[in-house]
Design a protein around this motif. Structure first.
Motif, PDB file in Angstrom:
ATOM      1  N   LYS A   1       5.393   4.695  -2.179  1.00  0.00           N
ATOM      2  CA  LYS A   1       6.462   5.061  -3.115  1.00  0.00           C
ATOM      3  C   LYS A   1       7.603   5.743  -2.372  1.00  0.00           C
ATOM      4  O   LYS A   1       7.379   6.582  -1.492  1.00  0.00           O
ATOM      5  CB  LYS A   1       5.917   6.012  -4.177  1.00  0.00           C
ATOM      6  CG  LYS A   1       6.954   6.651  -5.103  1.00  0.00           C
ATOM      7  CD  LYS A   1       6.299   7.668  -6.032  1.00  0.00           C
ATOM      8  CE  LYS A   1       7.306   8.436  -6.869  1.00  0.00           C
ATOM      9  NZ  LYS A   1       8.044   7.580  -7.810  1.00  0.00           N
ATOM     10  N   VAL A   2       8.827   5.398  -2.739  1.00  0.00           N
ATOM     11  CA  VAL A   2      10.011   6.136  -2.317  1.00  0.00           C
ATOM     12  C   VAL A   2      10.524   6.864  -3.555  1.00  0.00           C
ATOM     13  O   VAL A   2      10.855   6.229  -4.562  1.00  0.00           O
ATOM     14  CB  VAL A   2      11.088   5.202  -1.741  1.00  0.00           C
ATOM     15  CG1 VAL A   2      12.374   5.972  -1.466  1.00  0.00           C
ATOM     16  CG2 VAL A   2      10.589   4.530  -0.464  1.00  0.00           C
ATOM     17  N   PHE A   3      10.559   8.170  -3.500  1.00  0.00           N
ATOM     18  CA  PHE A   3      11.014   8.939  -4.653  1.00  0.00           C
ATOM     19  C   PHE A   3      12.472   8.610  -4.955  1.00  0.00           C
ATOM     20  O   PHE A   3      13.306   8.495  -4.043  1.00  0.00           O
ATOM     21  CB  PHE A   3      10.839  10.437  -4.402  1.00  0.00           C
ATOM     22  CG  PHE A   3       9.417  10.899  -4.525  1.00  0.00           C
ATOM     23  CD1 PHE A   3       8.960  11.510  -5.683  1.00  0.00           C
ATOM     24  CD2 PHE A   3       8.515  10.715  -3.482  1.00  0.00           C
ATOM     25  CE1 PHE A   3       7.644  11.930  -5.799  1.00  0.00           C
ATOM     26  CE2 PHE A   3       7.198  11.131  -3.582  1.00  0.00           C
ATOM     27  CZ  PHE A   3       6.758  11.743  -4.756  1.00  0.00           C
ATOM     28  N   THR A   4      12.777   8.466  -6.241  1.00  0.00           N
ATOM     29  CA  THR A   4      14.137   8.138  -6.641  1.00  0.00           C
ATOM     30  C   THR A   4      15.041   9.355  -6.482  1.00  0.00           C
ATOM     31  O   THR A   4      14.582  10.496  -6.387  1.00  0.00           O
ATOM     32  CB  THR A   4      14.182   7.676  -8.104  1.00  0.00           C
ATOM     33  OG1 THR A   4      13.839   8.791  -8.955  1.00  0.00           O
ATOM     34  CG2 THR A   4      13.214   6.530  -8.355  1.00  0.00           C
ATOM     35  N   GLU A   5      16.332   9.112  -6.485  1.00  0.00           N
ATOM     36  CA  GLU A   5      17.282  10.214  -6.366  1.00  0.00           C
ATOM     37  C   GLU A   5      17.134  11.188  -7.529  1.00  0.00           C
ATOM     38  O   GLU A   5      17.223  12.412  -7.338  1.00  0.00           O
ATOM     39  CB  GLU A   5      18.705   9.672  -6.305  1.00  0.00           C
ATOM     40  CG  GLU A   5      19.747  10.738  -6.052  1.00  0.00           C
ATOM     41  CD  GLU A   5      21.126  10.162  -5.762  1.00  0.00           C
ATOM     42  OE1 GLU A   5      22.059  10.965  -5.552  1.00  0.00           O
ATOM     43  OE2 GLU A   5      21.261   8.929  -5.739  1.00  0.00           O
ATOM     44  N   SER A   6      16.883  10.674  -8.727  1.00  0.00           N
ATOM     45  CA  SER A   6      16.730  11.570  -9.879  1.00  0.00           C
ATOM     46  C   SER A   6      15.439  12.379  -9.788  1.00  0.00           C
ATOM     47  O   SER A   6      15.400  13.548 -10.192  1.00  0.00           O
ATOM     48  CB  SER A   6      16.766  10.776 -11.190  1.00  0.00           C
ATOM     49  OG  SER A   6      15.683   9.866 -11.278  1.00  0.00           O
ATOM     50  N   GLU A   7      14.361  11.782  -9.250  1.00  0.00           N
ATOM     51  CA  GLU A   7      13.123  12.536  -9.050  1.00  0.00           C
ATOM     52  C   GLU A   7      13.321  13.653  -8.031  1.00  0.00           C
ATOM     53  O   GLU A   7      12.870  14.787  -8.215  1.00  0.00           O
ATOM     54  CB  GLU A   7      11.994  11.602  -8.607  1.00  0.00           C
ATOM     55  CG  GLU A   7      11.486  10.684  -9.709  1.00  0.00           C
ATOM     56  CD  GLU A   7      10.485   9.655  -9.201  1.00  0.00           C
ATOM     57  OE1 GLU A   7       9.641   9.208  -9.996  1.00  0.00           O
ATOM     58  OE2 GLU A   7      10.559   9.290  -7.999  1.00  0.00           O
ATOM     59  N   LEU A   8      14.021  13.325  -6.947  1.00  0.00           N
ATOM     60  CA  LEU A   8      14.294  14.329  -5.924  1.00  0.00           C
ATOM     61  C   LEU A   8      15.204  15.434  -6.466  1.00  0.00           C
ATOM     62  O   LEU A   8      15.039  16.615  -6.132  1.00  0.00           O
ATOM     63  CB  LEU A   8      14.918  13.674  -4.698  1.00  0.00           C
ATOM     64  CG  LEU A   8      13.999  12.731  -3.907  1.00  0.00           C
ATOM     65  CD1 LEU A   8      14.803  11.974  -2.848  1.00  0.00           C
ATOM     66  CD2 LEU A   8      12.857  13.492  -3.257  1.00  0.00           C
ATOM     67  N   GLN A   9      16.165  15.057  -7.307  1.00  0.00           N
ATOM     68  CA  GLN A   9      17.048  16.066  -7.893  1.00  0.00           C
ATOM     69  C   GLN A   9      16.268  17.032  -8.771  1.00  0.00           C
ATOM     70  O   GLN A   9      16.523  18.246  -8.757  1.00  0.00           O
ATOM     71  CB  GLN A   9      18.153  15.388  -8.706  1.00  0.00           C
ATOM     72  CG  GLN A   9      19.197  16.361  -9.246  1.00  0.00           C
ATOM     73  CD  GLN A   9      19.947  17.070  -8.135  1.00  0.00           C
ATOM     74  OE1 GLN A   9      20.634  16.434  -7.333  1.00  0.00           O
ATOM     75  NE2 GLN A   9      19.817  18.400  -8.074  1.00  0.00           N
ATOM     76  N   LEU A  10      15.293  16.513  -9.522  1.00  0.00           N
ATOM     77  CA  LEU A  10      14.458  17.380 -10.345  1.00  0.00           C
ATOM     78  C   LEU A  10      13.674  18.351  -9.458  1.00  0.00           C
ATOM     79  O   LEU A  10      13.592  19.554  -9.771  1.00  0.00           O
ATOM     80  CB  LEU A  10      13.496  16.551 -11.190  1.00  0.00           C
ATOM     81  CG  LEU A  10      12.455  17.349 -11.983  1.00  0.00           C
ATOM     82  CD1 LEU A  10      13.130  18.304 -12.966  1.00  0.00           C
ATOM     83  CD2 LEU A  10      11.492  16.400 -12.712  1.00  0.00           C
TER      84      LEU A  10
END
Length: 392
Positions: A174-183
């Protein structure tokens, strides 16, 4: 006799070692442990060999050779636009696992909570516990591996000292999405928590995607340490050269932990890795392209055999569902069947969970020569065909 350390006493041997031993015993194709079956670029190895002969071969600086620390800083700027001071914000370690231990031992105190996202690389739990930390686990679940945002919010508290995140993620690919990383960034800021980022697969991202370091998000520069690995970047896993990048205030205690764990890393290997990090962009895109082709080759073969192949955005690994294949009631039984009867070693995904793991998925490693992938697929095909004939 008095008891030994309970964190390590009686702990199971790593699943990678277990499956590798079984692979040797059954003369199986080993698609379990995550290492390439060819060595990395010859020019990098030549630099290491020449440096070994030329010397010096005495203790290098504790934080690492200046040339490698500069190369790491330059790579941070080149690939991610991060301005890093090589003198105070970079440290070389004997592999990424040592880097993880240094970071946890330096930043976590007894009783501190550490948020972990499972499935977990197997060293995370024992290292957190040895540091005295309290693991707080949040899981991503196959087949989509989506992050449960509310569960993550609930995992953070006033007791949270850090989150340890593996991105790109082993074993899920999995590559974490930008929105997941922002959270994650928002929660770290809200709870005043550190982020320890295991980013060893940073250059092994596929399909035109790019890696986003959490360190680059707003307000994260001063609370994030990120860990890289020459072993993964240059297909030289036996060298065990890692590096940590972080703000000077955090690197100081991390360096103090490092001095009592390994102190230094072989200087000739450091010189060679510094050379490698300066290689042309074509090397890094070529590495990702080569692995993409191997991923697709293995995925197509496994799909044709009836495995449910999950998406793979990065790393060395394909996760597959085993439902309907009759390999066993659990992923552990399935892996035992495959290594014993088909001559192919894989790894049960349940081994990457702390408890209550899903048991219907296994992991194959595809960073192998094409002929090795084809041999594994041929063995699996022969075994499954025979099994289906017997059942008919």
């Amino acid at each position: 006799m008095k008891p030994t350390n309970p964190v390590f006493t009686g702990i199971d041997t790593t699943v990678f070692e277990t499956m590798s031993r079984l692979a040797m015993a059954h003369e199986a194709v080993n698609l379990g442990q995550g290492f390439p079956d060819v060595d990395g670029p010859e020019d990098i190895r030549t630099v290491a060999a020449e440096a070994l002969i030329a010397g010096p071969n005495q203790y290098p600086p504790m934080l690492g050779l200046p040339a490698l620390r500069q190369a790491v800083a330059d790579a941070n700027k080149r690939f991610y636009g991060l301005d890093v001071d090589p003198g105070s914000e970079v440290m070389v370690t004997s592999g990424a696992t040592e880097a993880l231990a240094d970071c946890l031992f330096a930043l976590v105190s007894p009783g501190d909570e550490v948020v972990l996202i499972e499935p977990l690389y197997d060293c995370y739990l024992p290292l957190v516990k040895q540091a005295g930390g309290v693991p707080v686990r949040v899981r991503v679940t196959p087949p989509t591996w989506d992050l449960d945002r509310e569960a993550l919010r609930q995992a953070f508290s006033e007791k949270t000292k850090a989150i340890l995140i593996n991105n790109p993620m082993n074993p899920t690919a999995k590559v974490f999405t930008e929105s997941e990383l922002q959270l994650i960034a928002d929660l770290c800021v809200e709870r005043d928590a550190y982020a320890i980022c295991d980013e060893v697969y940073e250059h092994l991202v596929f399909d035109g995607a790019r890696h986003l370091p959490l360190m680059g998000f707003d307000d994260m520069r001063g609370r994030t340490v990120r860990i890289g690995s020459a072993g993964k970047t240059f297909s030289l896993t036996g060298w065990k050269v890692g590096y940590v990048t972080g703000p000077a205030a955090l690197m100081d205690p991390i360096a103090k932990a490092h001095q009592w764990v390994t102190f230094t890393t072989p200087p000739n290997l450091q010189k060679a890795v510094a050379y490698g990090l300066a290689k042309d962009d074509s090397y890094f895109t070529g590495l990702a392209g080569d692995l993409t082709a191997k991923r697709d080759r293995m995925a197509a073969g496994l799909t044709a055999l009836g495995f449910s192949v999950l998406p793979c955005a990065a790393t060395y690994f394909l996760t597959c569902g085993i439902g309907g294949l009759g390999l066993g009631a659990t992923d552990v039984e399935a892996c035992e069947t495959l290594v014993r009867d088909a001559g192919v070693a894989a790894v049960p995904v349940s081994a990457f969970y702390g408890s209550d793991a899903p048991t219907g998925f296994i992991r194959f490693c595809f960073c192998k020569r094409e002929e090795v992938i084809d041999e594994a697929l041929a063995r699996l095909s022969a075994f499954l065909t025979a099994e289906r004939a017997e059942s008919a």
